[in-house]
Design a protein around this motif. Structure first.
Motif, PDB file in Angstrom:
ATOM      1  N   ASP A 126       0.840  -1.196   0.000  1.00 30.08           N
ATOM      2  CA  ASP A 126       0.000   0.000   0.000  1.00 30.08           C
ATOM      3  C   ASP A 126       0.876   1.247   0.000  1.00 30.08           C
ATOM      4  OD1 ASP A 126      -2.527  -1.472   0.331  1.00 30.08           O
ATOM      5  OD2 ASP A 126      -1.728  -1.924   2.323  1.00 30.08           O
ATOM      6  N   GLY A 127       0.394   2.263  -0.689  1.00 28.99           N
ATOM      7  CA  GLY A 127       1.165   3.492  -0.745  1.00 28.99           C
ATOM      8  C   GLY A 127       0.352   4.644  -1.282  1.00 28.99           C
ATOM      9  N   HIS A 128       1.023   5.746  -1.564  1.00 30.89           N
ATOM     10  CA  HIS A 128       0.420   6.942  -2.143  1.00 30.89           C
ATOM     11  C   HIS A 128       1.173   7.297  -3.417  1.00 30.89           C
ATOM     12  CE1 HIS A 128      -1.276   7.223   1.897  1.00 30.89           C
ATOM     13  NE2 HIS A 128      -2.115   8.143   1.450  1.00 30.89           N
ATOM     14  N   VAL A 129       0.431   7.547  -4.489  1.00 35.16           N
ATOM     15  CA  VAL A 129       1.029   7.917  -5.772  1.00 35.16           C
ATOM     16  C   VAL A 129       0.859   9.418  -5.991  1.00 35.16           C
ATOM     17  CG1 VAL A 129       0.977   7.577  -8.271  1.00 35.16           C
ATOM     18  CG2 VAL A 129       0.625   5.628  -6.742  1.00 35.16           C
ATOM     19  N   TYR A 130       1.929  10.074  -6.419  1.00 25.34           N
ATOM     20  CA  TYR A 130       1.942  11.511  -6.631  1.00 25.34           C
ATOM     21  C   TYR A 130       2.452  11.829  -8.033  1.00 25.34           C
ATOM     22  CZ  TYR A 130       1.888  11.531  -1.493  1.00 25.34           C
ATOM     23  OH  TYR A 130       1.573  11.312  -0.176  1.00 25.34           O
ATOM     24  N   GLY A 131       2.174  13.033  -8.479  1.00 26.84           N
ATOM     25  CA  GLY A 131       2.859  13.541  -9.653  1.00 26.84           C
ATOM     26  C   GLY A 131       4.302  13.849  -9.267  1.00 26.84           C
ATOM     27  N   ALA A 132       5.225  13.670 -10.212  1.00 29.02           N
ATOM     28  CA  ALA A 132       6.648  13.852  -9.897  1.00 29.02           C
ATOM     29  C   ALA A 132       7.321  14.690 -10.977  1.00 29.02           C
ATOM     30  CB  ALA A 132       7.353  12.504  -9.773  1.00 29.02           C
ATOM     31  N   VAL A 133       8.179  15.599 -10.535  1.00 27.43           N
ATOM     32  CA  VAL A 133       9.010  16.388 -11.442  1.00 27.43           C
ATOM     33  C   VAL A 133      10.462  16.279 -10.978  1.00 27.43           C
ATOM     34  CG1 VAL A 133       9.497  18.648 -12.443  1.00 27.43           C
ATOM     35  CG2 VAL A 133       7.136  18.019 -11.899  1.00 27.43           C
ATOM     36  N   VAL A 134      11.319  15.780 -11.862  1.00 25.50           N
ATOM     37  CA  VAL A 134      12.750  15.723 -11.592  1.00 25.50           C
ATOM     38  C   VAL A 134      13.412  16.875 -12.343  1.00 25.50           C
ATOM     39  CG1 VAL A 134      14.876  14.398 -11.846  1.00 25.50           C
ATOM     40  CG2 VAL A 134      12.734  13.224 -11.271  1.00 25.50           C
ATOM     41  N   ARG A 135      14.050  17.757 -11.611  1.00 19.89           N
ATOM     42  CA  ARG A 135      14.781  18.871 -12.221  1.00 19.89           C
ATOM     43  C   ARG A 135      16.271  18.630 -12.015  1.00 19.89           C
ATOM     44  NH1 ARG A 135      10.133  21.543 -10.093  1.00 19.89           N
ATOM     45  NH2 ARG A 135       8.922  22.502 -11.783  1.00 19.89           N
ATOM     46  N   ARG A 136      16.970  18.344 -13.109  1.00 22.25           N
ATOM     47  CA  ARG A 136      18.381  18.003 -13.043  1.00 22.25           C
ATOM     48  C   ARG A 136      19.249  19.228 -13.344  1.00 22.25           C
ATOM     49  NH1 ARG A 136      19.159  15.338 -17.227  1.00 22.25           N
ATOM     50  NH2 ARG A 136      17.044  15.183 -18.083  1.00 22.25           N
ATOM     51  N   THR A 137      20.172  19.494 -12.443  1.00 24.26           N
ATOM     52  CA  THR A 137      21.093  20.617 -12.638  1.00 24.26           C
ATOM     53  C   THR A 137      22.431  20.146 -13.189  1.00 24.26           C
ATOM     54  OG1 THR A 137      21.798  20.391 -10.329  1.00 24.26           O
ATOM     55  CG2 THR A 137      20.029  21.960 -10.795  1.00 24.26           C
ATOM     56  N   GLY A 138      22.680  18.839 -13.140  1.00 27.11           N
ATOM     57  CA  GLY A 138      23.952  18.292 -13.591  1.00 27.11           C
ATOM     58  C   GLY A 138      24.894  18.053 -12.425  1.00 27.11           C
ATOM     59  N   SER A 139      25.591  16.930 -12.464  1.00 30.21           N
ATOM     60  CA  SER A 139      26.500  16.572 -11.383  1.00 30.21           C
ATOM     61  C   SER A 139      27.868  17.216 -11.586  1.00 30.21           C
ATOM     62  CB  SER A 139      26.662  15.051 -11.326  1.00 30.21           C
ATOM     63  OG  SER A 139      27.692  14.677 -10.443  1.00 30.21           O
ATOM     64  N   PRO A 140      28.481  17.737 -10.516  1.00 29.60           N
ATOM     65  CA  PRO A 140      29.840  18.279 -10.649  1.00 29.60           C
ATOM     66  C   PRO A 140      30.873  17.195 -10.926  1.00 29.60           C
ATOM     67  CG  PRO A 140      29.150  18.259  -8.352  1.00 29.60           C
ATOM     68  CD  PRO A 140      27.943  17.897  -9.164  1.00 29.60           C
ATOM     69  N   ARG A 141      30.555  15.971 -10.571  1.00 29.38           N
ATOM     70  CA  ARG A 141      31.408  14.830 -10.871  1.00 29.38           C
ATOM     71  C   ARG A 141      30.828  14.146 -12.102  1.00 29.38           C
ATOM     72  NH1 ARG A 141      32.574   9.246 -11.879  1.00 29.38           N
ATOM     73  NH2 ARG A 141      34.033   8.426 -10.317  1.00 29.38           N
ATOM     74  N   ARG A 142      31.573  14.092 -13.197  1.00 30.81           N
ATOM     75  CA  ARG A 142      31.062  13.579 -14.460  1.00 30.81           C
ATOM     76  C   ARG A 142      31.045  12.053 -14.447  1.00 30.81           C
ATOM     77  NH1 ARG A 142      28.437  17.599 -16.319  1.00 30.81           N
ATOM     78  NH2 ARG A 142      28.625  16.922 -18.508  1.00 30.81           N
ATOM     79  N   TRP A 143      29.882  11.499 -14.805  1.00 31.40           N
ATOM     80  CA  TRP A 143      29.687  10.057 -14.775  1.00 31.40           C
ATOM     81  C   TRP A 143      29.653   9.424 -16.165  1.00 31.40           C
ATOM     82  CZ3 TRP A 143      30.067   7.838 -10.129  1.00 31.40           C
ATOM     83  CH2 TRP A 143      29.812   8.625  -8.996  1.00 31.40           C
ATOM     84  N   GLY A 144      29.575  10.244 -17.199  1.00 25.67           N
ATOM     85  CA  GLY A 144      29.430   9.700 -18.542  1.00 25.67           C
ATOM     86  C   GLY A 144      27.999   9.335 -18.876  1.00 25.67           C
ATOM     87  N   SER A 145      27.055   9.721 -18.022  1.00 27.97           N
ATOM     88  CA  SER A 145      25.621   9.516 -18.236  1.00 27.97           C
ATOM     89  C   SER A 145      24.962  10.878 -18.338  1.00 27.97           C
ATOM     90  CB  SER A 145      25.011   8.728 -17.072  1.00 27.97           C
ATOM     91  OG  SER A 145      23.592   8.846 -17.061  1.00 27.97           O
ATOM     92  N   SER A 146      24.297  11.145 -19.435  1.00 31.97           N
ATOM     93  CA  SER A 146      23.686  12.460 -19.628  1.00 31.97           C
ATOM     94  C   SER A 146      22.630  12.746 -18.569  1.00 31.97           C
ATOM     95  CB  SER A 146      23.071  12.560 -21.028  1.00 31.97           C
ATOM     96  OG  SER A 146      22.068  11.578 -21.213  1.00 31.97           O
ATOM     97  N   TRP A 147      21.970  11.691 -18.064  1.00 36.38           N
ATOM     98  CA  TRP A 147      20.919  11.911 -17.063  1.00 36.38           C
ATOM     99  C   TRP A 147      21.505  12.460 -15.767  1.00 36.38           C
ATOM    100  CZ3 TRP A 147      18.968   9.800 -12.349  1.00 36.38           C
ATOM    101  CH2 TRP A 147      17.637  10.193 -12.057  1.00 36.38           C
ATOM    102  N   LEU A 148      22.719  12.078 -15.455  1.00 30.54           N
ATOM    103  CA  LEU A 148      23.383  12.598 -14.260  1.00 30.54           C
ATOM    104  C   LEU A 148      24.206  13.848 -14.549  1.00 30.54           C
ATOM    105  CD1 LEU A 148      24.692   9.265 -12.660  1.00 30.54           C
ATOM    106  CD2 LEU A 148      22.774  10.655 -11.858  1.00 30.54           C
ATOM    107  N   ASP A 149      24.804  13.916 -15.727  1.00 35.05           N
ATOM    108  CA  ASP A 149      25.765  14.981 -16.023  1.00 35.05           C
ATOM    109  C   ASP A 149      25.121  16.273 -16.521  1.00 35.05           C
ATOM    110  OD1 ASP A 149      27.672  13.134 -15.363  1.00 35.05           O
ATOM    111  OD2 ASP A 149      28.252  12.692 -17.422  1.00 35.05           O
ATOM    112  N   ASP A 150      23.984  16.168 -17.215  1.00 34.52           N
ATOM    113  CA  ASP A 150      23.411  17.325 -17.909  1.00 34.52           C
ATOM    114  C   ASP A 150      22.154  17.838 -17.217  1.00 34.52           C
ATOM    115  OD1 ASP A 150      25.418  16.846 -19.726  1.00 34.52           O
ATOM    116  OD2 ASP A 150      24.117  15.768 -21.129  1.00 34.52           O
ATOM    117  N   ALA A 151      21.885  19.130 -17.400  1.00 34.70           N
ATOM    118  CA  ALA A 151      20.651  19.718 -16.892  1.00 34.70           C
ATOM    119  C   ALA A 151      19.470  19.254 -17.740  1.00 34.70           C
ATOM    120  CB  ALA A 151      20.755  21.241 -16.905  1.00 34.70           C
TER     121      ALA A 151
END
Length: 233
Positions: free
Chosen positions: A38-63
């Motif tokens: 059982d749980g609660h479902v919500y709308g979600a917004v992920v706002r990515r600013t980019g990681s200062p440590r580069r991982w080679g993954s655009s989802w982590l590295d880029d805004a």
């Protein structure tokens, strides 16, 4: 080192099969979801600013920005105010048009406690991925830490700071997550989250962890939950 890795690899498949049998039995008994019933479902917004440590993954590295849904739940389904492991699951459709899921649970953030589940009475607690992803530039753990500040607009209910770290390194921010109410929608949808099938962009599971986790998720998928709450084989 090879002599230590090979036995772990060989143990991953039987251990995964055992987890699959356990999760399948729990799913049948509980009417669909072996854990986090059982749980609660919500709308979600992920706002990515980019990681200062580069991982080679655009989802982590880029805004960027991702919109989808999130679910907060208690793992064992114990009644409040008993402590339980809480879960935070997020699902969104990326720029590639594909679905991406991430599952976090209440853990510590320390050098060793980031690898341990942490039962708590509070839903506003740190959440972690527990197991590391494989990024092009190394293994990475993810975490979400609640932000104690007023939220706007008023339909927003909770916000988190998103962090990434190597298995032993410091946490670095790469974005935020905001949860909001969904007027007219049910509190809890019969939605399943699967981080094995729906990987985050540019990330994957190390082979040993994939072999360990996949049977459990496959077993849970075989017993689906209908919107009325019945199980479907």
């Amino acid at each position: 080192m090879a002599g230590r890795i090979v036995p772990v690899t060989r143990l991953a498949e039987p251990a995964g099969a055992a987890l699959g049998a356990l999760f399948g039995g729990m799913a049948a008994l509980r009417g669909g979801k072996p854990v986090h019933p059982d749980g609660h479902v919500y709308g979600a917004v992920v706002r990515r600013t980019g990681s200062p440590r580069r991982w080679g993954s655009s989802w982590l590295d880029d805004a960027g920005e991702d919109r989808g849904i999130a679910r907060l739940s208690r793992a064992a389904g114990l009644p409040e105010p008993l402590p339980d492991v809480h879960g935070l699951a997020v699902s969104f459709t990326g720029m590639d048009g594909r679905r991406h899921d991430v599952l976090l649970a209440t853990t510590g953030l320390g050098r060793w406690t980031r690898f341990a589940l942490r039962p708590t009475r509070r839903i506003r607690a740190p959440y972690g991925s527990l197991m590391p992803y494989q990024a092009p530039r190394g293994h990475v753990l993810l975490a979400a830490v609640p932000v104690p500040r007023p939220l706007t607009p008023p339909e927003n209910v909770m916000a988190f700071r998103l962090l990434a770290a190597t298995p032993t390194g410091p946490w670095r921010p790469f974005g935020s997550l905001e949860l909001s109410r969904r007027p007219g929608s049910p509190v809890d949808d019969p939605v399943r989250f699967d981080p094995v099938r729906h990987l985050l962009p540019g990330l994957r599971w190390p082979p040993v962890l994939a072999r360990l986790r996949e049977p459990a998720y496959a077993a849970a998928r075989r017993t689906a939950v209908s919107p009325a709450g019945h199980t479907e084989a």
